[in-house]
Design an enzyme around this catalytic site. Structure first.
Site, PDB file in Angstrom:
ATOM      1  N   TYR A  29      36.122  28.424  48.558  1.00 12.69           N
ATOM      2  CA  TYR A  29      36.239  28.856  47.152  1.00 12.69           C
ATOM      3  C   TYR A  29      37.706  29.040  46.769  1.00 12.69           C
ATOM      4  CZ  TYR A  29      36.653  32.166  43.268  1.00 12.69           C
ATOM      5  OH  TYR A  29      37.043  32.786  42.112  1.00 12.69           O
ATOM      6  N   LYS A  86      40.119  26.971  44.098  1.00 17.88           N
ATOM      7  CA  LYS A  86      40.802  27.594  42.949  1.00 17.88           C
ATOM      8  C   LYS A  86      42.321  27.368  43.068  1.00 17.88           C
ATOM      9  CE  LYS A  86      39.305  29.793  39.996  1.00 17.88           C
ATOM     10  NZ  LYS A  86      38.724  29.451  38.665  1.00 17.88           N
TER      11      LYS A  86
HETATM   12  P1  NAD Z   1      30.113  33.158  37.197  1.00 18.63           P
HETATM   13  O1  NAD Z   1      29.696  32.459  38.447  1.00 18.63           O
HETATM   14  O2  NAD Z   1      29.398  34.381  36.777  1.00 18.63           O
HETATM   15  O3  NAD Z   1      30.036  32.137  35.963  1.00 18.63           O
HETATM   16  C1  NAD Z   1      30.478  30.812  36.051  1.00 18.63           C
HETATM   17  C2  NAD Z   1      29.958  30.070  34.819  1.00 18.63           C
HETATM   18  O4  NAD Z   1      30.432  28.713  34.911  1.00 18.63           O
HETATM   19  C3  NAD Z   1      28.427  29.997  34.741  1.00 18.63           C
HETATM   20  O5  NAD Z   1      27.999  30.285  33.436  1.00 18.63           O
HETATM   21  C4  NAD Z   1      28.108  28.557  35.119  1.00 18.63           C
HETATM   22  O6  NAD Z   1      26.919  28.074  34.505  1.00 18.63           O
HETATM   23  C5  NAD Z   1      29.348  27.830  34.606  1.00 18.63           C
HETATM   24  N1  NAD Z   1      29.568  26.567  35.321  1.00 18.63           N
HETATM   25  C6  NAD Z   1      29.557  26.365  36.667  1.00 18.63           C
HETATM   26  N2  NAD Z   1      29.756  25.068  36.944  1.00 18.63           N
HETATM   27  C7  NAD Z   1      29.913  24.428  35.749  1.00 18.63           C
HETATM   28  C8  NAD Z   1      30.161  23.080  35.390  1.00 18.63           C
HETATM   29  N3  NAD Z   1      30.265  22.119  36.312  1.00 18.63           N
HETATM   30  N4  NAD Z   1      30.297  22.766  34.083  1.00 18.63           N
HETATM   31  C9  NAD Z   1      30.175  23.745  33.125  1.00 18.63           C
HETATM   32  N5  NAD Z   1      29.910  25.037  33.417  1.00 18.63           N
HETATM   33  C10 NAD Z   1      29.792  25.376  34.711  1.00 18.63           C
HETATM   34  O7  NAD Z   1      31.670  33.412  37.380  1.00 18.63           O
HETATM   35  P2  NAD Z   1      32.571  34.648  36.917  1.00 18.63           P
HETATM   36  O8  NAD Z   1      32.512  35.684  37.954  1.00 18.63           O
HETATM   37  O9  NAD Z   1      32.271  34.966  35.511  1.00 18.63           O
HETATM   38  O10 NAD Z   1      34.016  33.956  37.010  1.00 18.63           O
HETATM   39  C11 NAD Z   1      34.528  33.206  35.919  1.00 18.63           C
HETATM   40  C12 NAD Z   1      35.912  32.676  36.281  1.00 18.63           C
HETATM   41  O11 NAD Z   1      36.775  33.764  36.608  1.00 18.63           O
HETATM   42  C13 NAD Z   1      35.916  31.751  37.501  1.00 18.63           C
HETATM   43  O12 NAD Z   1      36.836  30.719  37.256  1.00 18.63           O
HETATM   44  C14 NAD Z   1      36.392  32.647  38.645  1.00 18.63           C
HETATM   45  O13 NAD Z   1      37.064  31.897  39.618  1.00 18.63           O
HETATM   46  C15 NAD Z   1      37.339  33.576  37.897  1.00 18.63           C
HETATM   47  N6  NAD Z   1      37.499  34.923  38.487  1.00 18.63           N
HETATM   48  C16 NAD Z   1      36.387  35.689  38.765  1.00 18.63           C
HETATM   49  C17 NAD Z   1      36.582  36.988  39.262  1.00 18.63           C
HETATM   50  C18 NAD Z   1      35.405  37.886  39.568  1.00 18.63           C
HETATM   51  O14 NAD Z   1      35.596  38.960  40.144  1.00 18.63           O
HETATM   52  N7  NAD Z   1      34.184  37.534  39.206  1.00 18.63           N
HETATM   53  C19 NAD Z   1      37.870  37.472  39.482  1.00 18.63           C
HETATM   54  C20 NAD Z   1      38.963  36.637  39.208  1.00 18.63           C
HETATM   55  C21 NAD Z   1      38.765  35.370  38.683  1.00 18.63           C
HETATM   56  O1  DAU Z   2      39.171  38.785  44.091  1.00 23.38           O
HETATM   57  C1  DAU Z   2      38.578  38.059  43.051  1.00 23.38           C
HETATM   58  C2  DAU Z   2      37.286  37.449  43.535  1.00 23.38           C
HETATM   59  O2  DAU Z   2      36.350  38.518  43.655  1.00 23.38           O
HETATM   60  C3  DAU Z   2      36.741  36.364  42.598  1.00 23.38           C
HETATM   61  O3  DAU Z   2      37.640  35.294  42.586  1.00 23.38           O
HETATM   62  C4  DAU Z   2      35.364  35.884  43.085  1.00 23.38           C
HETATM   63  O4  DAU Z   2      34.831  34.963  42.142  1.00 23.38           O
HETATM   64  C5  DAU Z   2      34.448  37.092  43.169  1.00 23.38           C
HETATM   65  O5  DAU Z   2      33.190  36.690  43.683  1.00 23.38           O
HETATM   66  C6  DAU Z   2      35.058  38.163  44.087  1.00 23.38           C
HETATM   67  O6  DAU Z   2      35.110  37.701  45.472  1.00 23.38           O
HETATM   68  P1  DAU Z   2      34.731  38.667  46.695  1.00 23.38           P
HETATM   69  O7  DAU Z   2      34.355  37.824  47.835  1.00 23.38           O
HETATM   70  O8  DAU Z   2      35.782  39.688  46.911  1.00 23.38           O
HETATM   71  O9  DAU Z   2      33.429  39.417  46.043  1.00 23.38           O
HETATM   72  P2  DAU Z   2      32.009  39.796  46.658  1.00 23.38           P
HETATM   73  O10 DAU Z   2      31.336  40.672  45.653  1.00 23.38           O
HETATM   74  O11 DAU Z   2      31.276  38.620  47.182  1.00 23.38           O
HETATM   75  O12 DAU Z   2      32.409  40.707  47.909  1.00 23.38           O
HETATM   76  C7  DAU Z   2      33.187  41.887  47.744  1.00 23.38           C
HETATM   77  C8  DAU Z   2      33.425  42.460  49.148  1.00 23.38           C
HETATM   78  O13 DAU Z   2      32.158  42.942  49.666  1.00 23.38           O
HETATM   79  C9  DAU Z   2      33.923  41.449  50.155  1.00 23.38           C
HETATM   80  O14 DAU Z   2      34.815  42.099  51.043  1.00 23.38           O
HETATM   81  C10 DAU Z   2      32.659  41.013  50.903  1.00 23.38           C
HETATM   82  C11 DAU Z   2      31.807  42.268  50.872  1.00 23.38           C
HETATM   83  N1  DAU Z   2      30.333  42.068  50.837  1.00 23.38           N
HETATM   84  C12 DAU Z   2      29.831  41.209  49.891  1.00 23.38           C
HETATM   85  C13 DAU Z   2      28.469  40.982  49.787  1.00 23.38           C
HETATM   86  C14 DAU Z   2      27.918  40.014  48.777  1.00 23.38           C
HETATM   87  C15 DAU Z   2      29.512  42.760  51.679  1.00 23.38           C
HETATM   88  O15 DAU Z   2      29.963  43.579  52.521  1.00 23.38           O
HETATM   89  N2  DAU Z   2      28.162  42.543  51.579  1.00 23.38           N
HETATM   90  C16 DAU Z   2      27.603  41.672  50.687  1.00 23.38           C
HETATM   91  O16 DAU Z   2      26.358  41.507  50.693  1.00 23.38           O
END
Ligand code: NAD
Ligand code: DAU
Length: 351
Positions: free
Chosen positions: A157, A161
């Site tokens: 992942y 990115k």
């Molecule tokens: P998410 O997985 O909840 O949503 C992703 C969205 O993208 C979904 O609606 C999905 O349908 C759409 N999508 C996926 N593939 C696609 C494609 N091929 N064409 C069009 N649409 C598509 O993700 P999120 O957590 O909302 O993250 C959004 C963005 O922010 C991502 O780029 C992620 O890398 C970035 N980001 C997320 C976090 C976090 O903590 N969630 C933190 C920092 C950055």
């Molecule tokens: O830092 C930004 C990122 O944060 C984003 O770019 C990603 O899209 C987003 O998914 C998130 O990534 P993480 O891997 O940090 O998030 P996640 O919620 O999957 O996990 C948070 C922490 O918790 C990580 O250390 C793994 C741990 N974890 C996660 C899951 C799903 C567990 O211990 N148990 C679990 O079941």
């Protein structure tokens, strides 16, 4: 000023909060939400704005270059805010190709289409790429990621990115298209798909299921409330400088295990359970492969240059998130059926 803005991934977690903010705050902008509606995309996230005059939803795949080119020629977007991505680290470990296709090829398709429409009025255009702090790799116990930290992604992942960030910057230098990038830490809040730690734990606690903690729970993440992220995106989109990167973080580091204890305490209160009841559900399971130890963001550039700062204390944000999940059981029931059950079985039964 009238503008047509494309938001990709606007049916996902962060994207839906951003679409709502822009549609409500900028009635003069036309907001086009492009989303493929993968398992993570859900139009129920934005039911409240779907009939607004300045909003349009387009279902489509950013990997389909013919479709993307036609879309850009039709709308001649003034701005693009690109969030569409595969976003879950565990899924990238199980199936990296989906991440390579969407996160890398999808981003290049958008850049190519944007480049074509930049031939006219380039000074009024902007391509904003939303990225993650995970591109910087893993910190030890000390230090923070700054905008100058070298990239060192360690999961499929984060590598996908990082690759997309490099391509966005390469198009800025090579083709002089106006871009800006931000790298944000872990978001939390309502509408987050319950494969991510916080909503997964809330859902399991509520249903008296074990809370899976990878390894010893000592990994550290820097948590930011999702609406603080979208406010930062709004500022950077309008006031950030072309070619620049901005780090966004909550200044809010938590070890996973400490976060889960706090969440259990909040859940015990909300569900009228005896204090300590939910914490008994904590179960240590096999660690994530290549699990990054610690992320922490230095967002002083954004704070100093654009006057942004996080608005919510963590405990307050976590309570709001718990309330959202408890009040939206129908939403959760819809997303945790079918494919989610298969994913959960595969992901956790082997641990
Ligand atoms: P998410 O997985 O909840 O949503 C992703 C969205 O993208 C979904 O609606 C999905 O349908 C759409 N999508 C996926 N593939 C696609 C494609 N091929 N064409 C069009 N649409 C598509 O993700 P999120 O957590 O909302 O993250 C959004 C963005 O922010 C991502 O780029 C992620 O890398 C970035 N980001 C997320 C976090 C976090 O903590 N969630 C933190 C920092 C950055
Ligand atoms: O830092 C930004 C990122 O944060 C984003 O770019 C990603 O899209 C987003 O998914 C998130 O990534 P993480 O891997 O940090 O998030 P996640 O919620 O999957 O996990 C948070 C922490 O918790 C990580 O250390 C793994 C741990 N974890 C996660 C899951 C799903 C567990 O211990 N148990 C679990 O079941």
């Amino acid at each position: 000023m009238k503008k047509t803005i494309l938001i990709t991934g606007g049916a996902g977690f962060i994207g839906s909060h951003l679409v709502r903010l822009f549609v409500n705050k900028y009635p003069n902008y036309k907001i086009v939400n492009l989303d493929k509606l993968t398992y993570a995309g859900n139009l129920e996230n934005i039911l409240d704005i779907e009939n607004k005059k300045n909003y349009e939803f387009v279902k489509g795949d950013i990997v389909d270059s013919v479709f993307i080119n036609e879309l850009f020629l039709k709308y001649k977007f003034d701005g693009v805010i690109h969030l569409a991505a595969e976003s879950h680290v565990d899924r990238s470990i199980a199936n990296p190709m989906e991440f390579i296709n969407t996160n890398i090829l999808g981003t290049v398709n958008l850049l190519n289409a944007f480049r074509k429409i930049c031939e006219k009025n380039i000074s009024e255009k902007r391509f904003y790429h939303i990225s993650t702090d995970e591109v910087y790799g893993s910190l030890g116990e000390e230090g923070l990621f700054t905008e100058l930290t070298s990239y060192d992604p360690r999961s499929p992942y984060s590598a996908s990115k990082a690759s997309s960030d490099h391509l966005v910057r390469a198009y800025f230098h090579t083709y002089k298209i106006p871009i800006v990038i931000s790298n944000c830490s872990n978001n939390y809040g309502g509408n987050q798909f319950p494969e991510k730690l916080i909503p997964l734990a809330i859902n399991n606690i509520k249903n008296n299921k074990s809370i899976p903690i990878y390894g010893k729970g000592e990994n550290v993440r820097d948590w930011l409330f999702v609406e603080d992220h979208t406010k930062a995106i709004d500022l950077i989109f309008h006031k950030g400088k072309n070619g620049e990167t901005y780090n966004i973080g909550g200044n809010n580091e938590w070890k996973n295990i400490d976060l889960i204890y706090l969440l259990c305490k909040i859940m015990d209160k909300k569900l009228n359970r005896e204090n300590g009841y939910s914490a008994k559900l904590i179960t240590f399971v096999k660690d994530r492969a290549g699990h990054d130890l610690r992320y922490a963001i230095d967002s002083s550039k954004l704070q100093n240059e654009l006057n942004w700062e996080p608005s919510l204390q963590f405990e307050e944000g976590l309570e709001k998130t718990v309330e959202w999940n408890l009040n939206n059981q129908k939403w959760i029931n819809n997303v945790v059926s079918g494919d989610y059950e298969k994913y959960y079985e595969k992901q956790y039964k082997k641990r």
